[in-house]
Write a protein that holds these residues in place. Structure first.
Motif, PDB file in Angstrom:
ATOM      1  N   LEU A 188       0.882  -1.308  -0.011  1.00 34.37           N
ATOM      2  CA  LEU A 188      -0.037  -0.081   0.092  1.00 34.37           C
ATOM      3  C   LEU A 188       0.918   1.376  -0.136  1.00 34.37           C
ATOM      4  O   LEU A 188       0.156   2.433   0.219  1.00 34.37           O
ATOM      5  CB  LEU A 188      -1.063   0.122   1.225  1.00 34.37           C
ATOM      6  N   GLY A 189       2.182   0.899  -0.239  1.00 35.45           N
ATOM      7  CA  GLY A 189       2.916   2.155  -0.207  1.00 35.45           C
ATOM      8  C   GLY A 189       3.445   2.772   0.932  1.00 35.45           C
ATOM      9  O   GLY A 189       4.204   3.841   1.185  1.00 35.45           O
ATOM     10  N   ILE A 190       3.380   1.755   2.209  1.00 27.10           N
ATOM     11  CA  ILE A 190       3.833   2.164   3.472  1.00 27.10           C
ATOM     12  C   ILE A 190       5.019   1.692   3.729  1.00 27.10           C
ATOM     13  O   ILE A 190       5.169   0.489   4.038  1.00 27.10           O
ATOM     14  CB  ILE A 190       2.787   1.923   4.559  1.00 27.10           C
ATOM     15  N   ILE A 191       5.963   2.452   3.556  1.00 31.59           N
ATOM     16  CA  ILE A 191       7.735   1.873   3.635  1.00 31.59           C
ATOM     17  C   ILE A 191       8.531   2.957   4.148  1.00 31.59           C
ATOM     18  O   ILE A 191       7.996   4.211   4.062  1.00 31.59           O
ATOM     19  CB  ILE A 191       8.164   1.339   2.184  1.00 31.59           C
ATOM     20  N   THR A 212      -4.316   8.949  -0.907  1.00 33.63           N
ATOM     21  CA  THR A 212      -5.092   7.905  -0.172  1.00 33.63           C
ATOM     22  C   THR A 212      -5.341   7.936   1.204  1.00 33.63           C
ATOM     23  O   THR A 212      -4.338   8.397   1.848  1.00 33.63           O
ATOM     24  CB  THR A 212      -4.311   6.646  -0.377  1.00 33.63           C
ATOM     25  N   GLU A 213      -6.487   7.728   1.759  1.00 31.92           N
ATOM     26  CA  GLU A 213      -6.721   7.695   2.926  1.00 31.92           C
ATOM     27  C   GLU A 213      -6.840   6.166   3.390  1.00 31.92           C
ATOM     28  O   GLU A 213      -7.293   5.377   2.690  1.00 31.92           O
ATOM     29  CB  GLU A 213      -7.973   8.373   3.478  1.00 31.92           C
TER      30      GLU A 213
ATOM     31  N   ALA B 100      -5.122   8.533 -11.339  1.00 35.71           N
ATOM     32  CA  ALA B 100      -4.062   9.491 -11.395  1.00 35.71           C
ATOM     33  C   ALA B 100      -3.737  10.146 -10.267  1.00 35.71           C
ATOM     34  O   ALA B 100      -2.602  10.619 -10.334  1.00 35.71           O
ATOM     35  CB  ALA B 100      -4.693  10.433 -12.489  1.00 35.71           C
ATOM     36  N   LYS B 101      -4.402  10.114  -9.128  1.00 34.48           N
ATOM     37  CA  LYS B 101      -4.120  10.818  -8.181  1.00 34.48           C
ATOM     38  C   LYS B 101      -2.944   9.909  -7.313  1.00 34.48           C
ATOM     39  O   LYS B 101      -2.278  10.544  -6.306  1.00 34.48           O
ATOM     40  CB  LYS B 101      -5.343  10.763  -6.940  1.00 34.48           C
ATOM     41  N   VAL B 495      -6.256  -3.044   7.379  1.00 32.32           N
ATOM     42  CA  VAL B 495      -5.706  -2.063   6.577  1.00 32.32           C
ATOM     43  C   VAL B 495      -6.525  -1.845   5.419  1.00 32.32           C
ATOM     44  O   VAL B 495      -6.847  -2.761   4.853  1.00 32.32           O
ATOM     45  CB  VAL B 495      -4.421  -2.389   6.213  1.00 32.32           C
ATOM     46  N   PHE B 496      -7.218  -0.683   5.354  1.00 34.27           N
ATOM     47  CA  PHE B 496      -8.200  -0.326   4.506  1.00 34.27           C
ATOM     48  C   PHE B 496      -8.172   0.901   3.632  1.00 34.27           C
ATOM     49  O   PHE B 496      -8.089   1.864   4.655  1.00 34.27           O
ATOM     50  CB  PHE B 496      -9.455  -0.859   5.265  1.00 34.27           C
ATOM     51  N   ASP B 497      -8.504   0.845   2.521  1.00 29.38           N
ATOM     52  CA  ASP B 497      -8.583   2.062   1.602  1.00 29.38           C
ATOM     53  C   ASP B 497      -9.822   2.787   1.822  1.00 29.38           C
ATOM     54  O   ASP B 497     -10.831   2.169   1.819  1.00 29.38           O
ATOM     55  CB  ASP B 497      -8.401   1.565   0.143  1.00 29.38           C
ATOM     56  N   ILE B 498      -9.720   3.961   2.252  1.00 28.29           N
ATOM     57  CA  ILE B 498     -10.902   4.929   2.306  1.00 28.29           C
ATOM     58  C   ILE B 498     -10.955   5.627   1.090  1.00 28.29           C
ATOM     59  O   ILE B 498     -10.293   6.732   0.831  1.00 28.29           O
ATOM     60  CB  ILE B 498     -10.771   5.698   3.490  1.00 28.29           C
TER      61      ILE B 498
END
Lengths: 229, 655
Positions: A188-191, A212-213, B100-101, B495-498
């Motif tokens: 998820l890019g958390i490094i 991203t949240e 794209a974000k 772990v979850f995308d919002i």
């Protein structure tokens, strides 16, 4: 630091330190044979030095396979060198943001006892939040300070859970013993190196990384160590 | 459910759509194929493959829409679906869709596609959102850096579709390469000669193996001899021993760092102009304090729309006015006139007649309720509220050995338990999937059932409705809590995308609602007719009386319900909503008092899952688990109903 020692004595000590360090790293890689050590060492007299430290009782060399292992005294000595070196690497990369290719050279100078004493190393370790690995992902041997987790020095690096809501921070390391956790977070890019912003702590932690949240459990947030920006 | 009509193009090379979760793959799929694949605003909408066809150079080519992945080393079953497709299917072209974000998360996948040696075009979707957040991407530079065509798109507005179509005609094999450092590269070189020839490069498979991809094991066993598997294992542990951290984590880090380098050259940021209202709404919806009133407001509005407007106003209109006063009397007259035989008269318009029972139930009672529910549900799905809800309830699910992510299949179960059981794939461990399947089968009422129930309860009082919710939720929670201690296995991390909060697009909601109503009519109505025929037969042969008498100690004695309710439970075996509809007509006829309504509704809510759901349970969890779940649920439903009846009577409560 012992000022009574002569310059020659110190130089000799440095050579031993370098060799012990090399042996430690080759043992980590499972390639610690006498030939290999002599071949990889920058010391021109590595072979004879190896015999010297064997006779000092620091290491033992299997004369059949050439495999080198530490004896008790040598292990403790090498462990401290490695610890100093890798803590120094962390310090240089996190605090001084020294460029990656220069870190190695500087860390090599800092790893010797007469430069960084035990107390100083432990303080730096605490200051950095007791990092488990060096910036290259190799393990840092734990020191006394890590066991006590002393709070005398205000750490520069702390858990994500210590951030205040709205603060931005850079991830310094993730200290988890669960492989799946590290895999998932990194996908998820958390490094280490990613910049995050703490959005909220309840009912779960929410962090923002790029656009991203991400919601995550407190258990995980506790294992992500960050440096405030 | 979407795979008819594509058999002709199944053979041959395919176009495969891949990308991170919730980036709009299904929208792009819809644009290319003209077929509607479920589109929502939460990660994990697509958990199975959807296929369609696209005309390319005069030939129909199969297009596959895949579940979203953050890495091609899968961590859950839906992610494994995507990876398996890439290994096993011949590829004409890959369309990689990127938000794209969030360019870097997309590029990590690009790198893996490049390593696989697959041709692809890169779609930068949601280009408008990126721009409004002040993110500018130099498309040409990015295309040069990766070595393929890059197309900015706004999928929902069809912007960029023409360019995508043109780009599909040429296969470009991108050129961005990564060096993983001496140790890992040496490991790759040692692994490659042991691997079989497949669609994707040996380098890519070597990296997956090094990263410790467990899900690759069954595949490996089919392609590589046992000796070589052992060699592969020992090479992997050799390399892993040289690192303190897991190899998968190290490989991911190297990839991300490489992506950051690319991004530093192509991305620039300027001041964002965003619509603050949506951002605030999104934040309130997951705020520890404001999140609760938001949740209550959502529940209340849904109740008003589905439970009051749908289940009362619309049902009243259809059932009493259309069917009750006009259609049924008219049909009865026509049938009596045309068919002199009373047997056939009853078959069509009798107590258990196809028109008077099956069609009245399914069209007049359930359809308006399901219809309004699907609309409300579509709005919730597309706004991005569901992931925020998942976050709010995370702690409650933790107590059941699950976590917030499990709220998604549970809420989807309110739409349809069968589909939701498939969605259980987004859970990462076997234990979690079993728990979710159990809870869905046990007590999550599907839209049709929920509608009928709300209609009945709404007729009594809001307070009884709350009581019903409370009893069912309590039972679900207790069963989940105990089951999590009984079922062995691990739980995974939350772990979850919002996703961002968005104003739903009307056309998508309409599309979704229509396709769901179509599905309801196709799947539920025939079962209703079948159930009616069974009841009719049982009634005519006198077997119904025997069953009613036999079930009397339970239905009458234990549950305290009239004997007639037995018929409702009987058809409940086919579909719980049909059973509920049976109770509905009993209540309408004044044969149930409020206490009995609550007891019978709790029982039918917890009743056995419908036929379709049982089939999916068997397919997804295996016959043994599915049978065990059903064997538990059937007596348990009656037990809870009986205890509730006992408590109500014991305390002398009159609702």
């Amino acid at each position: 630091m012992d000022y009574r020692k002569t310059k020659e004595q110190r130089l000799e000590e440095d050579r031993v330190d370098e060799l012990l360090e090399l042996i430690w790293m080759l043992i980590e890689d499972g390639e610690a044979t006498a030939d290999n050590i002599a071949g990889k060492s920058e010391d021109p007299l590595a072979s004879s030095l190896l015999k010297d430290i064997e006779s000092l009782g620091l290491i033992s060399i299997d004369h059949h396979s050439g495999k080198v292992t530490f004896k008790e005294g040598g292990k403790i000595k090498a462990e401290q060198i490695i610890r100093r070196h890798r803590i120094a690497e962390r310090l240089l990369s996190e605090v001084f943001e020294v460029e990656e290719r220069q870190i190695e050279d500087h860390a090599c100078e800092l790893e010797h006892t007469h430069v960084l004493g035990q107390v100083v190393v432990d303080s730096i370790c605490t200051f950095l939040g007791h990092p488990p690995t060096c910036p290259h992902g190799k393990v840092i041997p734990r020191g006394e300070c890590c066991k006590k987790f002393s709070l005398d020095v205000k750490p520069l690096v702390g858990a994500l859970t210590d951030l205040r809501i709205g603060e931005e921070a850079k991830i310094v390391f993730i200290s988890s013993k669960y492989h799946a956790r590290l895999d998932r977070l990194s996908s998820l890019g958390i490094i280490p190196g990613s910049v995050i912003r703490l959005h909220q702590k309840q009912p779960t932690y929410v962090i923002r990384i790029e656009e991203t949240e991400l919601a995550l459990d407190k258990d995980l947030a506790k294992e992500i160590f960050v440096k405030k920006i | 459910m979407h795979d008819h009509g594509t058999e002709a193009v199944k053979a041959g090379e395919k176009i495969i759509i891949v990308g991170n979760p919730n980036v709009g793959k299904s929208v792009i799929f819809g644009l290319l194929t003209g077929r509607y694949a479920d589109v929502s605003n939460y990660p994990g909408t697509t958990v199975t493959l959807t296929t369609g066809s696209y005309r390319m150079g005069g030939v129909n080519t199969l297009v596959m829409d895949t579940p979203g992945v953050n890495t091609l080393i899968p961590m859950s079953e839906d992610e494994a679906v995507t990876r398996d497709i890439l290994i096993n299917e011949p590829v004409k072209q890959i369309v990689q869709v990127v938000d794209a974000k969030n360019l870097s998360r997309g590029l990590v996948i690009s790198i893996q596609l490049v390593e696989m040696g697959l041709p692809f075009v890169l779609v930068l979707n949601m280009w408008d959102e990126a721009n409004s957040r002040g993110i500018n991407i130099d498309v040409e530079k990015l295309a040069a850096a990766i070595g393929t065509t890059v197309i900015p798109m706004v999928g929902v507005e069809r912007k960029g579709l023409k360019e995508l179509r043109e780009a599909l005609d040429t296969r470009t094999f991108p050129s961005i390469a990564i060096n993983y450092g001496g140790v890992i590269e040496a490991g790759i070189r040692r692994l490659e000669p042991l691997l079989p020839e497949v669609n994707i490069s040996k380098r890519a498979i070597s990296l997956m193996l090094l990263a410790g991809d467990e899900s690759l094991k069954p595949w490996l066993k089919g392609h590589v001899g046992i000796n070589d598997i052992n060699k592969i294992e020992s090479i992997r542990s050799d390399i892993q021993d040289k690192y303190y951290e897991p190899l998968g984590y190290i490989i991911n880090q190297i990839r991300l760092k490489r992506c950051e380098k690319v991004i530093a050259d192509v991305l620039s940021k300027s001041l964002a102009e965003r619509s603050p209202i949506m951002v605030h709404l999104g934040n309130w919806a997951m705020h520890p304090v404001w999140g609760i009133p938001v949740l209550l407001a959502v529940l209340f509005l849904t109740y008003e729309f589905v439970g009051v407007f749908g289940a009362q106003t619309l049902v009243d209109l259809l059932e009493n006015s259309l069917f009750g006063s006009h259609l049924n009397p008219f049909m009865t007259r026509v049938v009596t006139l045309l068919i002199p035989d009373t047997f056939f008269q009853d078959l069509l318009v009798g107590e258990y007649g196809i028109i008077t029972m099956a069609l009245t139930y399914s069209i007049a009672i359930i359809l308006p309720i399901v219809g309004t529910f699907f609309i409300a549900f579509g709005i919730l799905e597309d706004s991005g509220y569901l992931p925020r809800l998942a976050m709010m309830v995370n702690k409650i699910f933790k107590l059941m050995g699950l976590h917030g992510k499990a709220a998604l299949p549970m809420v989807l179960g309110l739409g349809c338990d069968t589909m939701a059981t498939l969605t259980a794939r987004i859970m990462e461990t076997r234990k979690e999937r079993i728990l979710v399947t159990l809870l869905l089968a046990l007590g999550v009422p599907c839209s049709a059932q929920l509608g009928v129930i709300l209609g009945m309860l709404g007729g009594i009082s809001f307070y009884v409705t709350l009581l019903w919710i409370f009893v069912v939720a309590l039972v679900l929670f207790l069963v989940g809590f105990i089951a999590s201690k009984v079922v062995k296995g691990e739980s995974s991390d939350f772990v979850f995308d919002i996703p961002p909060f968005r104003v739903p697009i009307l056309s998508n909601i309409l599309f979704k609602t229509l396709s769901r109503i179509k599905w309801y009519l196709k799947e539920a109505v025939p079962l209703f007719i079948l159930g009616t025929l069974i009841l009719f037969t049982l009634d005519k042969t006198g077997v119904l009386k025997v069953i009613e008498a036999g079930a009397s100690p339970i239905v009458v004695g234990f549950l305290g319900l009239p004997q007639k309710a037995t018929a409702a439970f009987l058809i409940g075996f086919l579909r719980r909503d049909y059973g509920a509809a049976g109770l509905y007509t009993l209540a309408e006829a004044g044969e149930l008092n409020p206490n009995q309504i609550l007891v019978s509704l709790v029982t039918i809510t917890l009743f056995v899952p419908c036929v379709a759901n049982s089939m999916v349970m068997i397919k997804e969890r295996g016959l043994k688990t599915a049978a065990a779940i059903t064997a538990f649920i059937f007596p348990f439903a009656f037990l809870v109903g009986g205890v509730l009846n006992f408590l109500l009577n014991g305390f002398g409560i009159k609702l």
